[in-house]
Design an enzyme around this catalytic site. Structure first.
Site, PDB file in Angstrom:
ATOM      1  N   GLN A  29       3.552   1.185  13.154  1.00  0.00           N
ATOM      2  CA  GLN A  29       2.611   0.377  12.373  1.00  0.00           C
ATOM      3  C   GLN A  29       2.707  -1.103  12.716  1.00  0.00           C
ATOM      4  O   GLN A  29       2.311  -1.955  11.924  1.00  0.00           O
ATOM      5  CB  GLN A  29       2.844   0.592  10.872  1.00  0.00           C
ATOM      6  CG  GLN A  29       2.535   2.003  10.411  1.00  0.00           C
ATOM      7  CD  GLN A  29       2.557   2.130   8.901  1.00  0.00           C
ATOM      8  OE1 GLN A  29       1.665   1.666   8.197  1.00  0.00           O
ATOM      9  NE2 GLN A  29       3.601   2.757   8.392  1.00  0.00           N
ATOM     10  N   ASP A  74      11.545  -5.816   4.184  1.00  0.00           N
ATOM     11  CA  ASP A  74      10.480  -4.819   4.275  1.00  0.00           C
ATOM     12  C   ASP A  74       9.566  -5.164   5.451  1.00  0.00           C
ATOM     13  O   ASP A  74       9.487  -6.315   5.869  1.00  0.00           O
ATOM     14  CB  ASP A  74       9.679  -4.833   2.968  1.00  0.00           C
ATOM     15  CG  ASP A  74       8.717  -3.661   2.862  1.00  0.00           C
ATOM     16  OD1 ASP A  74       8.879  -2.683   3.620  1.00  0.00           O
ATOM     17  OD2 ASP A  74       7.799  -3.725   2.016  1.00  0.00           O
ATOM     18  N   GLU A  75       8.861  -4.157   5.991  1.00  0.00           N
ATOM     19  CA  GLU A  75       7.923  -4.349   7.118  1.00  0.00           C
ATOM     20  C   GLU A  75       8.597  -5.076   8.284  1.00  0.00           C
ATOM     21  O   GLU A  75       8.040  -6.017   8.860  1.00  0.00           O
ATOM     22  CB  GLU A  75       6.676  -5.137   6.651  1.00  0.00           C
ATOM     23  CG  GLU A  75       5.919  -4.509   5.499  1.00  0.00           C
ATOM     24  CD  GLU A  75       5.136  -3.261   5.894  1.00  0.00           C
ATOM     25  OE1 GLU A  75       5.260  -2.820   7.047  1.00  0.00           O
ATOM     26  OE2 GLU A  75       4.414  -2.722   5.036  1.00  0.00           O
ATOM     27  N   LYS A 105       8.816   3.968   1.047  1.00  0.00           N
ATOM     28  CA  LYS A 105       9.805   2.938   1.396  1.00  0.00           C
ATOM     29  C   LYS A 105      10.023   1.946   0.253  1.00  0.00           C
ATOM     30  O   LYS A 105      11.151   1.481   0.053  1.00  0.00           O
ATOM     31  CB  LYS A 105       9.395   2.208   2.663  1.00  0.00           C
ATOM     32  CG  LYS A 105       8.107   1.414   2.578  1.00  0.00           C
ATOM     33  CD  LYS A 105       7.739   0.798   3.912  1.00  0.00           C
ATOM     34  CE  LYS A 105       6.400   0.102   3.869  1.00  0.00           C
ATOM     35  NZ  LYS A 105       6.362  -1.061   2.994  1.00  0.00           N
ATOM     36  N   THR A 106       8.975   1.616  -0.509  1.00  0.00           N
ATOM     37  CA  THR A 106       9.143   0.668  -1.623  1.00  0.00           C
ATOM     38  C   THR A 106      10.069   1.248  -2.679  1.00  0.00           C
ATOM     39  O   THR A 106      10.899   0.544  -3.259  1.00  0.00           O
ATOM     40  CB  THR A 106       7.775   0.298  -2.242  1.00  0.00           C
ATOM     41  OG1 THR A 106       6.903  -0.163  -1.202  1.00  0.00           O
ATOM     42  CG2 THR A 106       7.927  -0.808  -3.266  1.00  0.00           C
ATOM     43  N   ARG A 154      -4.328   5.736   6.140  1.00  0.00           N
ATOM     44  CA  ARG A 154      -4.769   5.175   4.837  1.00  0.00           C
ATOM     45  C   ARG A 154      -5.410   6.276   4.003  1.00  0.00           C
ATOM     46  O   ARG A 154      -5.473   6.170   2.781  1.00  0.00           O
ATOM     47  CB  ARG A 154      -5.817   4.062   5.019  1.00  0.00           C
ATOM     48  CG  ARG A 154      -5.403   2.814   5.778  1.00  0.00           C
ATOM     49  CD  ARG A 154      -4.092   2.235   5.365  1.00  0.00           C
ATOM     50  NE  ARG A 154      -3.022   2.764   6.200  1.00  0.00           N
ATOM     51  CZ  ARG A 154      -1.731   2.721   5.893  1.00  0.00           C
ATOM     52  NH1 ARG A 154      -1.329   2.227   4.751  1.00  0.00           N
ATOM     53  NH2 ARG A 154      -0.812   3.202   6.712  1.00  0.00           N
TER      54      ARG A 154
END
Length: 673
Positions: free
Chosen positions: A245, A214-215, A28-29, A603
């Site tokens: 998330q 973002d997020e 996504k970044t 993770r």
């Protein structure tokens, strides 16, 4: 690396509102940074009309750095990349007159707020830590939900709610008197301002012509409304988030804001990023199967083109000490066989209290480790001292800063003197510093005490005047030298080496302040007041979230691990009452705990271990542990129980016992016949 088709679509869709549903590790970044470059290079946007916001300084810095690499620093000049709270601070700073604040306002961190609330409620709460903690959280929740003190008072139905709402009102009145804001005000005030003032709203909609968030699943009510007000009817924005998330409901995050978007913006374009570039196929399969047990508005399934990977290991231990020993032994064995580095391993747990036994086991085996949530740079006493001096220079009404430094280093202004200044300040209804400068102080002080106060205030007024005239860097250097702070450190520190390290920290702070005052190719020069508020905000954002690094095993909570990745992860304490946490079970909020487990699993890049105990010591007693329901929801074919015996739930044990009794009865009956 080329963009995959959905990433490319997310980058190039700019004609309307866009929701990018980005699974863990789906790049996504890259999408956000490439989209910013696309807007500037292909769509004619100027960088200064684009803003990208996220939730941590680390994420903002990384994003800004990657944008600079993608499109060049010169082209990126003027681009706004920050946290939500830094954006809020910028709006407040630019609209300070409209809001009715003095431009030299202070930011109260959580310790300042707690100290003020403790003082204001001394009669009612008497310093009760639990009640004070509840009050702090309640005020934060009210602000996040855009509820002002008078509304909170009207809604109060029981004595505790009445006390809390009245304390909230008193707290806000004192913040105003101090010309100060707290962390939550940085979103509340801009949101209410944009909502109420059309001229200001139009000005900011012209300033930010394309917004990226973002997020997005972590936004609360006020942040959602702030975004909505900034984008206006033009609705040129892209938000990136993942409902799977969303793990911060306890601090106001509302994953339903993702759903609300499609109602508020009917033309919303939904793009899913489902290809994961982080984890093995087996780890992703386990994550997908686990999270499928939660209800979904948006369906997605992560997939990977990486190898299917190693089986997921499950370690059982008799108790928490053996659990830690087994994890450390497995790290040592695995590192020896695979020739890896300690920094490639992470131990993830639900609660900070679980870390102690792992720290002990790692220390015993001389394994270097980093415990997430260590002392923040800004939490060090020497940094808090110098920051308090700077806060007082730019805002003389900041009583908390005044109280911290008025006798540091010691200058003959003791508690009795301060008590007299405080009493006069209350009588005159003005700040401590203003009272210390007031000629009427001679009515209550005389001799050496009065001379010491006069010398202190004169020094600060002269230093503030020098800083304001433009020589802020020299003013700061002179401040540290004039107060003999280095000598004070050598006198009060545990050792000369400790004092030397503290002075190095002050030099680092001085370097940051200098860089911000002078600006660089990406950032405009700031005034000292702007530097102080920005650094205070950085402290508030980064406390307990320092960068991980070095060849050390990483120890952190599952919440802290979000956004990070490690080749080898141990998720420990996989038991009912730990994960899911007992309070979440009691509150029927197991879905968020499942999302937390999903975050933990995703993770891991290459290998994943789960650990659980048969018994744990709780409240001085040995308690039998049940395996986590999440462990039992995972695809059992992909789990390798290293003890060869899978744990059984209480129900399974009871069923087996009944079956054994039935078999025994049958055998007895057969014998009789």
């Amino acid at each position: 690396m080329q963009l995959n088709p959905n990433q490319d679509l997310a980058v190039k869709y700019v004609s309307g509102p866009c929701l990018v549903l980005a699974g863990a590790g789906s790049g996504k970044t890259r999408v956000i940074t490439n989209k910013i470059a696309y807007l500037v290079e292909e769509c004619g946007y100027q960088a200064r009309h684009i803003a990208a916001v996220t939730f941590t300084n680390k994420a903002a810095r990384e994003m800004k750095e990657r944008v600079g690499q993608t499109m060049g620093r010169k082209a990126a000049r003027g681009l706004w990349v920050s946290t939500f709270h830094t954006l809020g601070l910028e709006i407040i700073r630019k609209e300070v007159k409209t809001i009715g604040l003095k431009s030299n306002f202070s930011l109260f961190d959580d310790q300042d707020s707690l100290a003020l609330l403790k003082e204001l409620t001394m009669e009612q709460i008497d310093g009760d830590k639990d009640l004070l903690g509840q009050l702090v959280n309640q005020i934060s929740n009210w602000k996040n939900d855009l509820i002002l003190p008078d509304d909170a008072i009207k809604q109060a139905r029981d004595p505790k709610a009445v006390l809390f709402s009245q304390s909230y009102k008193l707290y806000q009145q004192h913040l105003k008197a101090y010309n100060a804001l707290d962390f939550d005000d940085l979103i509340l005030i801009p949101t209410l301002l944009l909502q109420a003032n059309e001229i200001v709203r139009t000005r900011w909609q012209q300033r930010i012509r394309y917004l990226l968030v973002d997020e997005y699943q972590d936004t609360n009510t006020s942040q959602y409304l702030l975004v909505k007000l900034l984008v206006g009817e033009r609705a040129r924005f892209t938000v990136v988030g993942d409902d799977d998330q969303s793990i911060y409901s306890w601090r106001g995050a509302k994953p339903q804001n993702l759903v609300l978007l499609s109602k508020d913006f009917p033309s919303l374009k939904l793009i899913k990023l489902e290809q994961n570039y982080r984890s093995s196929g087996r780890i992703l399969k386990a994550a997908n199967i686990l999270i499928a047990n939660n209800p979904h508005v948006f369906d997605k399934a992560l997939f990977s083109e990486l190898a299917f990977g190693e089986s997921i290991k499950v370690l059982q231990a008799n108790n928490e000490e053996q659990e830690a020993e087994r994890v450390v032994a497995e790290i040592i064995r695995h590192k020896f066989v695979r020739k890896t580095e300690f920094g490639q391993y992470a131990i993830l747990y639900r609660g900070n209290h679980q870390a102690r036994v792992f720290e002990k086991a790692l220390m015993t085996n001389r394994i270097p480790y980093k415990l997430s949530g260590g002392t923040s740079f800004f939490a060090r006493a020497e940094i808090k001292d110098i920051m308090a001096y700077l806060r007082l220079l730019v805002n003389p009404d900041d009583d908390n800063a005044m109280l911290r430094v008025v006798n540091v280093p010691k200058r003959g202004i003791g508690p009795a003197t301060l008590e007299k200044i405080g009493a006069l300040a209350n009588e005159l209804e003005q700040s401590l510093f203003e009272t210390a400068c007031d000629s009427r102080l001679s009515h209550v002080l005389s001799g050496a005490a009065l001379a010491a106060v006069n010398q202190f205030t004169r020094f600060l007024v002269e230093t503030a005047d020098r800083a304001e005239r433009g020589d802020s860097v020299a003013a700061l250097r002179t401040l540290v030298q004039t107060i003999d702070y280095e000598e004070y450190l050598y006198e009060t520190s545990a050792s000369p080496k400790a004092a030397e390290m503290q002075m190095k920290n002050i030099s680092e702070l001085y370097r940051w302040v200098t860089e911000m005052l002078e600006g660089d190719e990406l950032d405009e020069p700031m005034t000292l007041a702007q530097v102080v508020t920005r650094l205070t905000l950085r402290d508030m954002m980064e406390r307990n979230s320092e960068d991980e690094g070095g060849d050390q095993v990483q120890l952190m909570t599952l919440h802290s691990s979000k956004g990070l990745e490690y080749p080898y992860c141990f998720m420990v304490g996989m038991e009912e009452g730990f994960l899911p946490h007992q309070s979440s079970i009691d509150e029927d909020n197991v879905e968020e705990e499942r999302r937390l487990a999903y975050v933990g699993i995703t993770r891991a890049q290459q290998e994943l271990w789960f650990t659980l105990c048969r018994e744990r010591r709780q409240y001085g007693e040995q308690v039998t542990c049940e395996p986590s329901r999440f462990l039992l929801e995972l695809p059992q074919d992909d789990l390798e129980w290293l003890d060869r015996r899978q744990p059984q739930t209480q129900t399974q044990r009871e069923t087996r016992a009944r079956s054994n009794i039935a078999n025994l009865r049958a055998m007895l009956n057969n014998d009789k016949s």
